[in-house]
Write a protein that holds these residues in place. Structure first.
Motif, PDB file in Angstrom:
ATOM      1  N   ASP A 291      -2.486   7.795   8.194  1.00 59.14           N
ATOM      2  CA  ASP A 291      -1.987   9.143   7.928  1.00 59.14           C
ATOM      3  C   ASP A 291      -1.321   9.278   6.569  1.00 59.14           C
ATOM      4  O   ASP A 291      -0.842  10.357   6.213  1.00 59.14           O
ATOM      5  CB  ASP A 291      -1.030   9.596   9.031  1.00 59.14           C
ATOM      6  N   ALA A 292      -1.284   8.209   5.796  1.00 55.38           N
ATOM      7  CA  ALA A 292      -0.693   8.271   4.457  1.00 55.38           C
ATOM      8  C   ALA A 292      -1.722   8.799   3.462  1.00 55.38           C
ATOM      9  O   ALA A 292      -2.846   8.298   3.392  1.00 55.38           O
ATOM     10  CB  ALA A 292      -0.209   6.899   4.016  1.00 55.38           C
ATOM     11  N   GLU A 293      -1.338   9.798   2.685  1.00 57.07           N
ATOM     12  CA  GLU A 293      -2.235  10.371   1.682  1.00 57.07           C
ATOM     13  C   GLU A 293      -2.194   9.602   0.365  1.00 57.07           C
ATOM     14  O   GLU A 293      -3.142   9.642  -0.425  1.00 57.07           O
ATOM     15  CB  GLU A 293      -1.850  11.825   1.426  1.00 57.07           C
ATOM     16  N   VAL A 294      -1.090   8.916   0.126  1.00 54.07           N
ATOM     17  CA  VAL A 294      -0.874   8.184  -1.120  1.00 54.07           C
ATOM     18  C   VAL A 294      -0.135   6.889  -0.787  1.00 54.07           C
ATOM     19  O   VAL A 294       0.708   6.862   0.120  1.00 54.07           O
ATOM     20  CB  VAL A 294      -0.032   9.011  -2.115  1.00 54.07           C
ATOM     21  N   ILE A 295      -0.439   5.826  -1.531  1.00 52.76           N
ATOM     22  CA  ILE A 295       0.278   4.563  -1.405  1.00 52.76           C
ATOM     23  C   ILE A 295       1.221   4.421  -2.589  1.00 52.76           C
ATOM     24  O   ILE A 295       0.806   4.604  -3.736  1.00 52.76           O
ATOM     25  CB  ILE A 295      -0.680   3.355  -1.382  1.00 52.76           C
ATOM     26  N   LEU A 296       2.476   4.086  -2.341  1.00 50.43           N
ATOM     27  CA  LEU A 296       3.469   3.900  -3.397  1.00 50.43           C
ATOM     28  C   LEU A 296       3.835   2.422  -3.501  1.00 50.43           C
ATOM     29  O   LEU A 296       4.175   1.781  -2.489  1.00 50.43           O
ATOM     30  CB  LEU A 296       4.740   4.705  -3.097  1.00 50.43           C
ATOM     31  N   LEU A 297       3.757   1.882  -4.719  1.00 46.83           N
ATOM     32  CA  LEU A 297       4.156   0.504  -4.992  1.00 46.83           C
ATOM     33  C   LEU A 297       5.286   0.523  -6.009  1.00 46.83           C
ATOM     34  O   LEU A 297       5.047   0.527  -7.215  1.00 46.83           O
ATOM     35  CB  LEU A 297       2.968  -0.306  -5.530  1.00 46.83           C
ATOM     36  N   PRO A 298       6.543   0.570  -5.562  1.00 50.32           N
ATOM     37  CA  PRO A 298       7.657   0.541  -6.509  1.00 50.32           C
ATOM     38  C   PRO A 298       7.820  -0.851  -7.117  1.00 50.32           C
ATOM     39  O   PRO A 298       7.150  -1.808  -6.691  1.00 50.32           O
ATOM     40  CB  PRO A 298       8.855   0.913  -5.633  1.00 50.32           C
ATOM     41  N   ASP A 299       8.692  -0.941  -8.115  1.00 50.52           N
ATOM     42  CA  ASP A 299       9.079  -2.167  -8.820  1.00 50.52           C
ATOM     43  C   ASP A 299       8.415  -2.244 -10.191  1.00 50.52           C
ATOM     44  O   ASP A 299       7.225  -2.582 -10.331  1.00 50.52           O
ATOM     45  CB  ASP A 299       8.745  -3.423  -8.012  1.00 50.52           C
TER      46      ASP A 299
END
Length: 259
Positions: A179-187
Motif C-alpha cells: 500500500d506504499a506509493e513511495v519508498i523513502l530511504l533517509p540518511d
C-alpha cells in the motif's frame, strides 16, 4: 547560473553531490560545505548535537561567499529528532543567519512526497529502530502516512557510507509495502544517487533518497525547476516554479518559501 548550498556533516556520501550536478542542467551548481561531525553514531543525542546552532552557523560564511541562493542542512538525522516544529525553527535560524531561504533534508522529504502527489509511504532506514521511528513520527507530523518502517540497525555514518548498491536495494525491498506509493530511504551518509534508476525499476514505484531530496529542496527554495530523469521520479517531471501558497493546512513550510 543557479547556485545552491548544502551544510553536510563529515565526509561520507558527499560525492553524491558532484554526481547530481553532472546530471542536472549545466547552469545549476551545488556547493557543499562540511560541518564538524565529532560523533557519527546513530544515537539521538549524537544526532541532535550535529544540528546544534553554533555548528551550523560556522559553515554559513563560506556558502555566502559562493553566492548561494538557498541553503539546505543536508543531514536528516540532525533535524528530524527535533520534531516538525523544531526542524522548522532550525531552518529559520539558518535563513536569518544566511539571508537566503533555508531548509533541511528532513523537511525536504515531506515536500518531495507532496510533489509526487503521494499520501502513503514506507520507510527503509539505516538507523536503529528507535531513531527510525522518530523519522516516521516526523513524517506523521507533516501529514504523511507511513505504512511501514524497516530499521537496518546501522551503528554509525561510516558504516552506512560503506554500503554498495546491492545493500541499498535490499533495504528498499525490505521496507516496501503493497500500500506504499513511495519508498523513502533517509540518511545522507548513504550513497544512493548512482542507484536511483535501478531502485525504481526494481521496486516499480518512486524511491526518495536523502541526498536526492536535499538537492530538490535546495532548488525548490531557489525557484529553479530541474528536469533530470536519471535522478529518479522526483526529477522526471517538468515542474513549474512553486506557487506562493502552501498545501493542506500550510504546515509544510521551510523558511523562505512554501511548497
Amino acid at each position: 547560473m543557479t547556485t545552491v548550498g548544502f551544510l553536510y556533516p563529515g565526509h561520507f556520501a558527499e560525492d553524491d553531490y558532484p554526481r547530481m550536478e553532472i546530471l542536472l542542467d549545466s547552469t545549476i551548481r551545488l556547493v557543499v560545505h562540511h560541518t564538524e561531525s565529532p560523533d557519527g553514531a546513530y544515537r539521538e543525542d549524537a544526532l541532535r548535537a550535529l544540528g546544534a546552532p553554533g555548528r551550523l552557523a560556522a559553515g554559513i560564511e563560506e556558502l555566502q561567499r559562493s553566492g548561494v541562493q538557498s541553503i539546505v542542512w543536508a543531514c536528516d538525522g540532525g533535524s528530524f529528532p527535533y520534531g516538525w516544529q523544531g526542524a522548522h525553527d532550525q531552518a529559520a535560524a539558518l535563513a536569518r543567519a544566511a539571508g537566503v531561504p533555508a531548509s533541511s533534508t528532513s523537511i525536504g522529504f515531506a515536500h518531495a512526497v507532496r510533489k509526487l502527489g503521494a499520501a502513503r509511504v514506507a520507510v527503509g532506514a539505516t538507523y536503529p529502530e528507535d531513531v527510525a521511528e522518530r523519522f516516521a513520527a516526523f513524517l506523521g507530523e507533516a501529514g504523511v502516512e507511513v505504512t511501514g518502517t524497516h530499521a537496518a540497525g546501522v551503528a554509525d555514518a561510516a558504516e552506512a557510507a560503506s554500503w554498495d548498491g546491492d545493500r541499498v536495494l535490499a533495504l528498499a525491498r525490505a521496507a516496501d509495502r503493497p500500500d506504499a506509493e513511495v519508498i523513502l530511504l533517509p540518511d545522507t551518509a548513504l550513497h544512493t544517487v548512482a542507484h536511483l534508476p535501478a531502485l525504481e525499476e526494481a521496486l516499480g514505484k518512486p524511491v526518495l533518497t536523502a541526498n536526492q531530496v536535499a538537492a530538490r529542496e535546495a532548488l525548490r527554495l531557489a525557484d529553479r525547476p530541474a528536469f533530470a530523469p536519471r535522478l529518479g521520479a522526483l526529477f522526471a517531471g517538468r515542474e513549474q516554479p512553486p506557487a506562493p501558497v502552501g498545501w493542506g493546512s500550510g504546515r509544510a513550510y521551510a523558511h523562505g518559501k512554501k511548497d
